[in-house]
Design a protein around this motif. Structure first.
Motif, short mmCIF file in Angstrom:
data_model
loop_
_atom_site.label_atom_id
_atom_site.label_comp_id
_atom_site.label_asym_id
_atom_site.label_seq_id
_atom_site.Cartn_x
_atom_site.Cartn_y
_atom_site.Cartn_z
N GLU A 2 0.83 -1.21 0.00
CA GLU A 2 0.00 0.00 0.00
C GLU A 2 0.87 1.26 0.00
O GLU A 2 0.55 2.24 -0.67
CB GLU A 2 -0.93 -0.01 1.21
N ILE A 5 2.23 1.85 -3.48
CA ILE A 5 1.18 2.39 -4.35
C ILE A 5 1.02 3.88 -4.10
O ILE A 5 0.96 4.67 -5.05
CB ILE A 5 -0.16 1.64 -4.12
N LYS A 6 1.00 4.30 -2.84
CA LYS A 6 0.86 5.72 -2.52
C LYS A 6 2.06 6.52 -3.02
O LYS A 6 1.90 7.63 -3.52
CB LYS A 6 0.69 5.91 -1.01
N THR A 74 -5.26 1.74 -6.83
CA THR A 74 -4.92 0.41 -6.34
C THR A 74 -4.81 -0.58 -7.50
O THR A 74 -3.83 -1.32 -7.60
CB THR A 74 -5.98 -0.07 -5.33
N GLN A 75 -5.77 -0.56 -8.38
CA GLN A 75 -5.76 -1.48 -9.53
C GLN A 75 -4.58 -1.19 -10.46
O GLN A 75 -3.86 -2.10 -10.86
CB GLN A 75 -7.07 -1.37 -10.31
N SER A 78 -1.03 -1.71 -8.57
CA SER A 78 -0.83 -3.12 -8.21
C SER A 78 -0.38 -3.90 -9.44
O SER A 78 0.53 -4.73 -9.36
CB SER A 78 -2.11 -3.74 -7.65
#
Length: 92
Positions: A2, A5-6, A74-75, A78
């Motif tokens: 996470e 991703i950020k 996120t999608q 990821s």
């Protein structure tokens, strides 16, 4: 994952914002030069109108990209992380 991703999202946002600022700096500089070269007031106004339309259109598109990234971060990220991991495993 996470946090990665950020970090990727913040990097993309910063790049889009920097590009938008650069776009407007170039448009403003160009319009200053064109104003000095234009033979008449009408030509200056047409050039200014075209520059504003181009700038607003590009800025709107970049804001739409920011919205898309925020909504689907996120999608999107990821998938990037997984693909980059798979590519690293394939390299000798």
């Amino acid at each position: 994952m996470e946090e990665k991703i950020k970090k990727m999202y913040r990097g993309d946002c910063n790049l889009i914002i920097a590009f938008t600022i650069f776009l407007w700096v170039v448009l403003i500089y160009t319009m200053i030069v064109v104003s000095g070269l234009a033979p008449s007031h009408t030509v200056r106004m047409i050039a200014l109108g075209a520059a504003i339309i181009a700038g607003v259109t590009a800025t709107t598109a970049l804001l739409a990209v920011l919205g898309h990234l925020k909504k689907n971060q996120t999608q999107l990220y990821s998938e990037d992380i997984m693909c980059s991991g798979a590519m690293e495993k394939q390299q000798p």
